[in-house]
Scaffold this motif. Structure first.
Motif, PDB file in Angstrom:
ATOM      1  N   ALA A 504      37.632  45.664  39.219  1.00  0.00           N
ATOM      2  CA  ALA A 504      36.482  45.452  40.097  1.00  0.00           C
ATOM      3  C   ALA A 504      36.009  44.011  40.053  1.00  0.00           C
ATOM      4  O   ALA A 504      35.382  43.524  41.008  1.00  0.00           O
ATOM      5  N   ARG A 505      36.294  43.327  38.959  1.00  0.00           N
ATOM      6  CA  ARG A 505      35.861  41.930  38.794  1.00  0.00           C
ATOM      7  C   ARG A 505      37.044  41.126  38.252  1.00  0.00           C
ATOM      8  O   ARG A 505      37.158  40.893  37.040  1.00  0.00           O
ATOM      9  N   PRO A 506      37.975  40.714  39.132  1.00  0.00           N
ATOM     10  CA  PRO A 506      39.202  40.053  38.669  1.00  0.00           C
ATOM     11  C   PRO A 506      38.983  38.767  37.884  1.00  0.00           C
ATOM     12  O   PRO A 506      39.882  38.341  37.150  1.00  0.00           O
ATOM     13  N   ASP A 507      37.816  38.118  38.035  1.00  0.00           N
ATOM     14  CA  ASP A 507      37.591  36.865  37.317  1.00  0.00           C
ATOM     15  C   ASP A 507      37.096  37.095  35.892  1.00  0.00           C
ATOM     16  O   ASP A 507      36.825  36.128  35.162  1.00  0.00           O
ATOM     17  N   ALA A 508      36.978  38.351  35.461  1.00  0.00           N
ATOM     18  CA  ALA A 508      36.503  38.638  34.108  1.00  0.00           C
ATOM     19  C   ALA A 508      37.498  38.125  33.068  1.00  0.00           C
ATOM     20  O   ALA A 508      38.714  38.231  33.243  1.00  0.00           O
ATOM     21  N   VAL A 509      36.963  37.567  31.985  1.00  0.00           N
ATOM     22  CA  VAL A 509      37.780  37.133  30.855  1.00  0.00           C
ATOM     23  C   VAL A 509      37.802  38.279  29.850  1.00  0.00           C
ATOM     24  O   VAL A 509      36.785  38.597  29.242  1.00  0.00           O
TER      25      VAL A 509
END
Length: 754
Positions: A504-509
């Motif tokens: 849902a949040r591809p930029d999550a680390v």
């Protein structure tokens, strides 16, 4: 059991100096449960593993005859004046199981032979003897995947560029590029128009190009091999490239056109049709392997057949053991390499439960790692059972619930590294609670939930989440706050936080406890990318090339080739590492060690802890050391092998590297693993700073210190495996403690009550 001191003489350690130990003298009671406490890096493992367990193993090896000893690794004598009254020691640590694709929970626990025996005796229709149910034996394995359950297949659609002709390089692999010998097999076969874009090939031509096997090429050019037959691109790659040693670039390119998935013949069950047709009731052996341990045990218990009573009895004992250590959510077909360090340690511990040996010394390293507080009582019950059988149990631990059941406590410190290595308290748990040590202060510290929770600045919606055991749940993950994802082990926390949330949040680390994909020579300075800066400083100070200060280059010790240890392969046993006699573990040769920077050799600098190095350097080196301190790794040595780090330490080192380039959303997996309770507050303070700087932090966590300090809690459950995967609670920790129900709410209330 009577817990008064045993009349047998205790294990005596005199003058222990291994690693950072400072001439430690102590006597440990036999046949008792002793817990070793202290901040990370205080010397607990140095005393328990590197001194007591190591000397016991060395003396046991020396008891063998000379022929046997000559074929075993030579173990060095620990740095201590004297050790007395040792017993045979069983060291159960957090080393993960190897990456063998054929190793599962069933094989690691020795449950697989029992299951195979069960089906060979009473399964119908009969499939043969026990090996006929083994995916590691030719008589039982699926012939398509050879017992692996998964296959690698070349994706034909990804392999061809339809806009290009064969002359122009339509096959998207460098090993088939125009001019190569493989390319010539296709353009000179006479089977295709080599100038026509392959997208315009007829279906038969495309099938021939991709999948042909053993086809004659009657119109081949002279450059086509005279005795050769034509082979399509897919079978050629499968036969000659998939398992061949390739250059890194070629391997990466090949992996882009390879897809992995369940074997179509056995649907991932690993076994051949005969084995899968054999059933006990409605289930074949693969069906039972796929069940969680908690679901399998009652099915085995329902088998009432005198012929296999000893087999079912042994199975039930092992399955109960797995449940007792909080692993009831695992299935027997789980790949053992995917188990965390804590899970692997508890699996090994189960193997010792049914043993008849007594008088042993068991050594364990944070066995509570990865356990929900609701399951810790099962672990402590198991530890006491080992003790009550007449064994001595030594446990390195941070969890207050494990410390509470100890018969004897040894607290080391007061700090880490050079500031530790001393016994600052030993005695009863009650006495430790009153002690003026970091552990004592932590145990009596007031506990409360966050007084004022932050207001989210938005949210990430995860909708219809179904990964693994998640039950199609919708979850709102707030941003701009610290969120704790909680629940018993196997409830679906990692599936939500590490699987569904990043979708849902591809930029999550996403920072996990997995290996760092680094070699045995990797260290914190190499992982954080400051090794060149350090080598350059030494090079400028001494007027030589920087290669002299690399253990992988000119400066390497010739005996161990810069590793500092010599590894002995003991075939079917674990490899044994011993300190290199050429450099005494320093990794560098004599000339490299003759150069200094501010009075220190490169080896001496790499022996410094991050906390100690911070005051000596500036620039990138100081920044890296400060980031290590901020994530609670100030006690790690700059040159410490990354292979020695726990899962929690690996994750926090990843975080230290990511802090150099802040992200908007961090997702962490039990980052407090291996961290002393007194240091958890420092890690939470770091999370607070990350949030206050505009980030969002989501942590999967069992430590109630972190849950109480969160702004928002997402609790999954209510149980593990098929009994989990639902949202039990969403809200503030104060609300969870006030009205919540279930294991996490109970644990939080118990934590706050002290």
């Amino acid at each position: 059991m009577d817990t008064t001191p045993s009349n047998r003489p205790g294990i005596t350690v005199t003058g222990a100096r291994e690693n950072n130990l400072r001439d430690v003298d102590l006597t440990l009671p036999r046949e008792r449960l002793t817990v070793f406490t202290g901040v990370s890096g205080s010397g607990k493992s140095s005393l328990v593993y590197d001194t007591i367990a190591a000397e016991s193993q060395r003396q046991l090896n020396e008891a063998h005859d000379s022929f046997t000893r000559s074929r075993m690794a030579h173990l060095g004598v620990p740095d201590a004046d004297r050790l007395e009254n040792l017993t045979v020691t069983v060291a159960v640590d957090q080393r993960r199981f190897g990456g063998n694709a054929r190793s599962t929970l069933a094989t690691a626990t020795d449950l697989a032979p029992l299951m195979r025996l069960l089906f060979s005796r009473i399964g119908r229709p009969r499939a043969g003897y026990s090996p006929a149910f083994s995916f590691n034996d030719p008589s039982g394995m699926c012939p398509e995947c050879e017992g692996l359950g998964r296959v690698r297949r070349v994706d034909a659609d990804a392999l061809l560029d339809d806009a290009l002709s064969l002359d122009e390089g339509a096959i998207r692999l460098r090993t088939f590029a125009p001019g190569t010998w493989r390319w010539k097999r296709y353009v000179h076969s006479g089977l295709f128009d080599r100038t026509l874009p392959v997208g315009r090939f007829t279906p038969d031509e495309r099938r021939l190009l991709l999948h042909a096997e053993g086809v004659k090429a009657p119109r081949a050019d002279p450059e086509f091999p005279v005795s050769g037959v034509f082979e399509g691109v897919v079978p050629r790659i499968t036969r000659s490239l998939l398992d061949a040693p390739l250059k890194p670039g070629d391997r990466e390119e090949l992996e882009r056109v390879v897809r992995r998935g369940p074997c179509p013949a056995c649907d991932g069950a690993r076994l051949n049709p005969a084995a899968l047709a054999c059933r006990i009731g409605p289930h074949n052996i693969a069906d039972l392997y796929a069940l969680p341990v908690s679901g399998l045990r009652p099915l085995i218990g329902d088998i009432d057949d005198p012929e296999v009573a000893p087999v079912t009895g042994a199975l039930l004992e092992r399955l109960r053991g797995l449940e007792e250590v909080g692993l009831g959510y695992l299935s027997l077909d789980r790949h053992s390499a995917t188990l965390s360090g804590g899970e692997a340690q508890r699996v090994r511990l189960v193997r010792h439960l049914g043993g008849a040996l007594t008088g042993l010394t068991y050594v364990l390293d944070e066995p509570s790692a990865g356990l929900h507080p609701a399951d810790v009582h099962r672990l402590t019950g198991l530890l006491r059972r080992l003790r009550d059988k007449g064994n001595t149990v030594l446990v390195v631990e941070h969890d207050p619930n494990v410390i509470a059941v100890a018969d004897h406590v040894v607290d080391l410190g007061p700090g880490a590294g050079a500031e530790g290595g001393r016994v600052v308290y030993q005695g009863s748990v009650a006495g430790l609670r009153r002690a003026a040590t970091p552990t004592g202060r932590y145990l009596r510290r007031p506990r409360a939930v966050r007084a004022r929770t932050r207001v989210p600045d938005g949210a990430v919606w995860v909708r219809d989440a179904r990964l693994n055991n998640l039950r199609g749940i919708d979850v709102r993950v707030p941003t701009g706050v610290l969120t704790a994802v909680t629940g018993v082990a196997g409830s679906g926390k990692s599936s939500l936080a590490h699987g569904e949330l990043p979708r849902a949040r591809p930029d999550a680390v996403v920072l996990t406890q997995n290996s760092l994909h680094s070699g045995p020579r990797s260290t914190p300075v190499t992982y954080l990318g400051v090794q060149d800066a350090l080598r350059s400083r030494f090079a400028r100070a001494n007027g030589v090339g920087p290669g002299w200060f690399s253990a992988n280059s000119t400066g390497a010790c010739p005996t161990c080739r810069g590793r500092g240890v010599v590894v002995t392969d003991l075939a079917f046993l674990d490899d044994v590492e011993t300190e290199c006699e050429g450099c005494h573990g320093q990794r560098f040769n004599d000339r490299a060690l003759s150069y200094t920077l501010d009075g220190r050799t490169i080896a001496q600098v790499l022996e410094l802890t991050a906390a100690g190095a911070r005051e000596l350097f500036d620039g990138a080196l100081r920044d890296a050391a400060e980031r290590m301190e901020r994530v609670g790794l100030g006690y790690l040595r700059l040159g410490q092998s990354l292979d020695t780090l726990s899962g929690g330490e690996r994750q926090r080192l990843r975080l230290a590297r990511k802090l150099e380039e802040p992200a908007r959303l961090y997702v962490l997996d039990e980052p407090t693993t291996g961290l002393h309770g007194g240091d958890v507050a420092g890690l939470v303070a770091l999370f607070d700073r990350m949030v206050d700087a505009g980030g969002s932090v989501v942590v999967v966590e069992h430590r109630m210190d972190v849950v109480a300090a969160a702004d928002h809690v997402i609790d999954l459950g209510p149980g593990a495996g098929h009994e989990g995967g639902r949202v039990v609670f969403e809200g503030t920790p104060a609300r969870l403690a006030e009205v919540g129900s279930g294991a996490t709410a109970d644990a939080l209330r118990a934590h706050l009550a002290g």
